[in-house]
Design an enzyme around this catalytic site. Structure first.
Site, PDB file in Angstrom:
ATOM      1  N   CYS A  92     -71.005-140.211 -69.750  1.00 20.93           N
ATOM      2  CA  CYS A  92     -69.813-140.844 -70.031  1.00 20.93           C
ATOM      3  C   CYS A  92     -68.813-140.716 -68.736  1.00 20.93           C
ATOM      4  O   CYS A  92     -69.003-139.620 -67.934  1.00 20.93           O
ATOM      5  CB  CYS A  92     -69.000-139.983 -71.155  1.00 20.93           C
ATOM      6  SG  CYS A  92     -67.291-140.821 -71.616  1.00 20.93           S
ATOM      7  N   HIS A 134     -70.563-144.358 -79.510  1.00 18.74           N
ATOM      8  CA  HIS A 134     -69.976-143.776 -78.335  1.00 18.74           C
ATOM      9  C   HIS A 134     -68.658-144.316 -78.160  1.00 18.74           C
ATOM     10  O   HIS A 134     -67.804-143.524 -78.100  1.00 18.74           O
ATOM     11  CB  HIS A 134     -70.883-143.925 -77.075  1.00 18.74           C
ATOM     12  CG  HIS A 134     -70.417-143.079 -75.877  1.00 18.74           C
ATOM     13  ND1 HIS A 134     -70.811-141.934 -75.505  1.00 18.74           N
ATOM     14  CD2 HIS A 134     -69.329-143.507 -75.035  1.00 18.74           C
ATOM     15  CE1 HIS A 134     -70.290-141.560 -74.454  1.00 18.74           C
ATOM     16  NE2 HIS A 134     -69.177-142.332 -74.082  1.00 18.74           N
ATOM     17  N   GLU A 135     -68.372-145.459 -77.938  1.00 19.90           N
ATOM     18  CA  GLU A 135     -67.180-146.121 -77.419  1.00 19.90           C
ATOM     19  C   GLU A 135     -66.339-145.978 -78.554  1.00 19.90           C
ATOM     20  O   GLU A 135     -64.942-145.606 -78.414  1.00 19.90           O
ATOM     21  CB  GLU A 135     -67.066-147.588 -77.048  1.00 19.90           C
ATOM     22  CG  GLU A 135     -68.202-147.771 -75.929  1.00 19.90           C
ATOM     23  CD  GLU A 135     -68.058-147.008 -74.569  1.00 19.90           C
ATOM     24  OE1 GLU A 135     -67.072-146.371 -74.348  1.00 19.90           O
ATOM     25  OE2 GLU A 135     -68.919-146.764 -73.960  1.00 19.90           O
ATOM     26  N   HIS A 138     -64.576-142.578 -78.979  1.00 18.02           N
ATOM     27  CA  HIS A 138     -63.476-142.477 -77.834  1.00 18.02           C
ATOM     28  C   HIS A 138     -62.080-142.919 -78.601  1.00 18.02           C
ATOM     29  O   HIS A 138     -61.003-142.108 -78.323  1.00 18.02           O
ATOM     30  CB  HIS A 138     -63.488-143.433 -76.656  1.00 18.02           C
ATOM     31  CG  HIS A 138     -64.227-142.703 -75.652  1.00 18.02           C
ATOM     32  ND1 HIS A 138     -64.137-141.435 -74.941  1.00 18.02           N
ATOM     33  CD2 HIS A 138     -65.401-143.308 -75.082  1.00 18.02           C
ATOM     34  CE1 HIS A 138     -65.052-141.374 -74.117  1.00 18.02           C
ATOM     35  NE2 HIS A 138     -65.976-142.316 -74.023  1.00 18.02           N
TER      36      HIS A 138
HETATM   37 NI    NI Z   1     -67.566-142.602 -73.003  1.00 13.04          NI
END
Ligand code: NI
Length: 169
Positions: A92, A134-135, A138
């Protein structure tokens, strides 16, 4: 990692004609390219809005990953189509130098809006599905280390013996 901005859930985009929107998107794109990432989320550039960007062409750095079209995804919703999960190495931009083995749903359907406020959806699997999960994490204030099941599979990129997994998400 550790900043309050990255741990705070982001807010929906409500006005697609906001003149700040194209500026934020250009900043996301520039940052992702400059840092060599294949995905980025608005909180990573200090913007508390539900906007992510991801995508890359197949190239020598990512020999194992199928190409993912360059995508701007706003106010995303992820639907898990079954319970099948698979583990894969993640890095990341906000956790530099480290890698971890993270379980993700293998196949997902995601929907949301593009930069023009047009709704779209895709059903994807494998690395494409991993990047989106994953995004979108966030946007909920979650970083991938929180998803790792076995902390022995978390460490410095230079120390881990991982072949051809250099993707920064
Ligand atoms: Ni990331």
């Amino acid at each position: 990692m550790g900043s309050q901005e990255l741990a705070t859930p982001s807010l929906d985009v409500v006005d697609f004609s906001d003149p700040d929107l194209p500026i934020i998107i250009a900043d996301l794109h520039d940052t992702m390219i400059e840092k060599g990432g294949v995905g980025i989320a608005a909180p990573q550039i200090g913007v508390n809005l539900r906007i992510v960007m991801f995508g890359f062409e197949k190239n020598e750095r990512y020999p194992n990953a199928e190409p993912v079209p360059l995508t701007i995804l706003i106010n995303p919703i992820i639907e898990f189509l079954d319970d099948v999960m698979e583990e894969g190495w993640e890095g990341c931009l906000s956790v530099p130098g480290l890698r971890g083995l993270v379980p993700r749903y293998k196949t997902i359907k995601y929907s949301g809006y593009n930069e023009n406020g047009i709704q779209f959806n895709r059903t994807v699997s494998g690395f494409h599905a991993r990047v989106v999960q994953h995004e979108c994490d966030h946007l909920d204030g979650i970083l991938y280390p929180q998803r790792i099941k076995d902390m022995r599979s978390f460490g410095f990129e230079d120390e881990l013996n991982i072949n051809n997994e250099k993707n920064e998400l």
